[in-house]
Write an enzyme that holds these catalytic residues in place. Structure first.
Site, mmCIF file in Angstrom:
data_model
loop_
_atom_site.group_PDB
_atom_site.id
_atom_site.type_symbol
_atom_site.label_atom_id
_atom_site.label_comp_id
_atom_site.label_asym_id
_atom_site.label_seq_id
_atom_site.Cartn_x
_atom_site.Cartn_y
_atom_site.Cartn_z
ATOM 1 N N HIS A 124 0.831 -1.210 0.000
ATOM 2 C CA HIS A 124 0.000 0.000 0.000
ATOM 3 C C HIS A 124 0.867 1.264 0.000
ATOM 4 O O HIS A 124 0.448 2.321 0.478
ATOM 5 C CB HIS A 124 -0.948 0.035 1.206
ATOM 6 C CG HIS A 124 -1.753 -1.211 1.356
ATOM 7 N ND1 HIS A 124 -2.883 -1.463 0.621
ATOM 8 C CD2 HIS A 124 -1.561 -2.311 2.145
ATOM 9 C CE1 HIS A 124 -3.377 -2.650 0.961
ATOM 10 N NE2 HIS A 124 -2.585 -3.188 1.874
ATOM 11 N N SER A 160 15.642 15.656 -21.027
ATOM 12 C CA SER A 160 14.556 16.625 -21.037
ATOM 13 C C SER A 160 14.977 17.811 -21.891
ATOM 14 O O SER A 160 16.142 18.215 -21.875
ATOM 15 C CB SER A 160 14.229 17.086 -19.610
ATOM 16 O OG SER A 160 13.425 18.241 -19.617
#
Length: 447
Positions: A169, A294
């Site tokens: 989780h 990028s």
């Protein structure tokens, strides 16, 4: 405008052409035509081997010349068949007429009416297509799959002793080992591949409605069902589906696509985990000189290979899903919807191969950041609470879970010292205290 990688509509024939070009040998229009020619030729030879009375005097030495029609099949031959199709407006009939012309050239005109004898076009299509899929699986898919599979096996072995904080989780959980987490994917892939191997490559062969009507009325003494089974299974190496309608029922093909989809889903799961581990700084990535991460941020090295793979696997699965849901459904003894759908069968294979190559590229760029693994474990001593309370249960200690819950749910930092101090407060023997203090996040990794 001539087709090239810059003006192709699909990236399969454009941007990714260098990664998928080999699939043209199985799934292009030319390849489909070639497989149709092969089935027609081998069928004629099989009729000669019965032999039918009118073919009893056929010179078997000519078989090799007939087989050379498909063995030496060229782009020019495919174009010639497409030219015939302009007149027939029927692709399989065009193949039949092409072969008849070849018979004329070989001086075999007297036998040419036994080309496509008693057949419907789906006897050719429903053998040619699974034939091509089986070949593509063996020649292209399986080697690509095993490249990824073997890489994962090697990484599982290489990293088998690396302790790692697990996250269930998204929260810190009982520690594991990196190699074991990779081994999970190895085992999942292996089990699905074993299932894949059990799926037959099925083909239909039985005339206009699957009953050998035309064959039976012409030669009632021949066991046509046995003939069809032997032809499909011995000559073509496929599984003979019987009984059928005019078309193969595609249930086995649907099972194949569903299994391929499950394998892809496992790889998607792997891609997302690798992406997340990179974002957690568990892995650095090898940098290739000249590459840009990028357009705006020079520092970035993005996990683009895993992202590319995930996107292509999603496309592949969407198509596999449609193929497996649509193909087994046909109105009455047949409709034509399967025909146009099957022409796209190579597309999900292509996206899958692009994805496999991207995942492999991403895995090969990973650089283990051992310091980050160690740091995460050291910062999460609370995860040994499970181990401590389990040993206390073993020793019959009262309410051990509640005692550990009180310790670990405070806002105070849990570290080695606070765990050791807690252990000292327990009313257990010094031997048990020593056992508990020997537990750490790095060694509490199970089997």
């Amino acid at each position: 405008m001539s087709l090239n990688q810059l003006n192709a509509i699909s990236p399969i024939d454009g941007r990714y052409r260098n990664k998928t070009e080999a699939l043209g040998n199985y799934f292009s229009e030319e390849a489909l035509i070639k497989y149709r020619v092969q089935v027609e030729i081998e069928y004629f030879i099989a009729l000669c081997e019965i032999p039918l009375p009118q073919l009893a005097d056929f010179n078997t030495a000519k078989f090799s010349e007939l087989q050379s029609i498909y063995q030496q099949f060229s782009s020019q031959d495919a174009s010639a068949i497409k030219e015939i199709e302009k007149t027939t407006n029927h692709d399989v009939k065009a193949v039949e007429y092409f072969i008849k012309e070849k018979f004329d050239d070989l001086g075999l005109s007297q036998y040419k009416e036994f080309i496509h004898f008693g057949l419907t076009s789906q006897d050719i299509n429903n053998t040619a297509v699974p034939f091509s899929i089986k070949a593509a699986m063996n020649d292209s898919y399986v080697p690509a799959y095993f490249e990824v599979f073997e890489k994962l096996k090697n990484l599982a072995k290489e990293w088998e002793s690396i302790p790692m904080l697990a996250r269930t989780h998204g929260q810190p959980a009982s520690p594991t080992r990196l190699g074991k987490e990779i081994e999970v994917y190895v085992e999942r892939l292996k089990q699905q591949f074993d299932l894949l191997n059990d799926i037959p490559s099925a083909a239909k062969f039985g005339g206009a409605t699957g009953n050998y009507n035309a064959h039976q009325v012409a030669y009632p003494s021949v066991d046509w069902k046995a003939f069809g089974k032997e032809f499909v299974q011995e000559k073509l190496g496929l599984h003979h589906s019987f009984p059928t309608t005019q078309i193969e029922h595609y249930d086995h093909m649907a099972a194949l696509f569903d299994c391929l989809k499950r394998i892809n889903t496992i790889i998607i799961d792997l891609n997302r985990d690798m992406w997340t581990y990179i974002s957690m700084d568990y892995f650095k990535q090898k940098i290739k000189k000249g590459e840009v991460g990028s357009s705006a941020m020079p520092h970035k090295v993005n996990p683009i290979d895993f992202e590319n793979s995930e996107g292509n696997l999603g496309l592949a699965n969407a198509l596999f899903e449609h193929l497996s849901a649509k193909l087994p459904v046909s109105r009455l003894q047949r409709d034509l919807t399967d025909s146009t759908v099957l022409r796209n069968v190579g597309v999900p294979f292509a996206h899958t191969l692009v994805a496999f190559k991207s995942t492999l590229k991403g895995l090969n760029k990973l650089v283990l950041n051992a310091e980050k693994f160690e740091q995460d474990l050291e910062n999460n001593w609370a995860v040994v609470a499970e181990a401590i309370q389990t040993i206390l249960r073993r020793e019959g200690y009262p309410n051990p879970y509640e005692a550990l819950k009180g310790l670990t749910r405070t806002n105070e930092k849990i570290n080695q010292a606070s765990i050791a101090n807690f252990i000292e407060t327990l009313e257990v023997s010094d031997t048990i205290k020593k056992e508990l203090k020997n537990i750490s996040p790095a060694n509490y990794t199970g089997i």
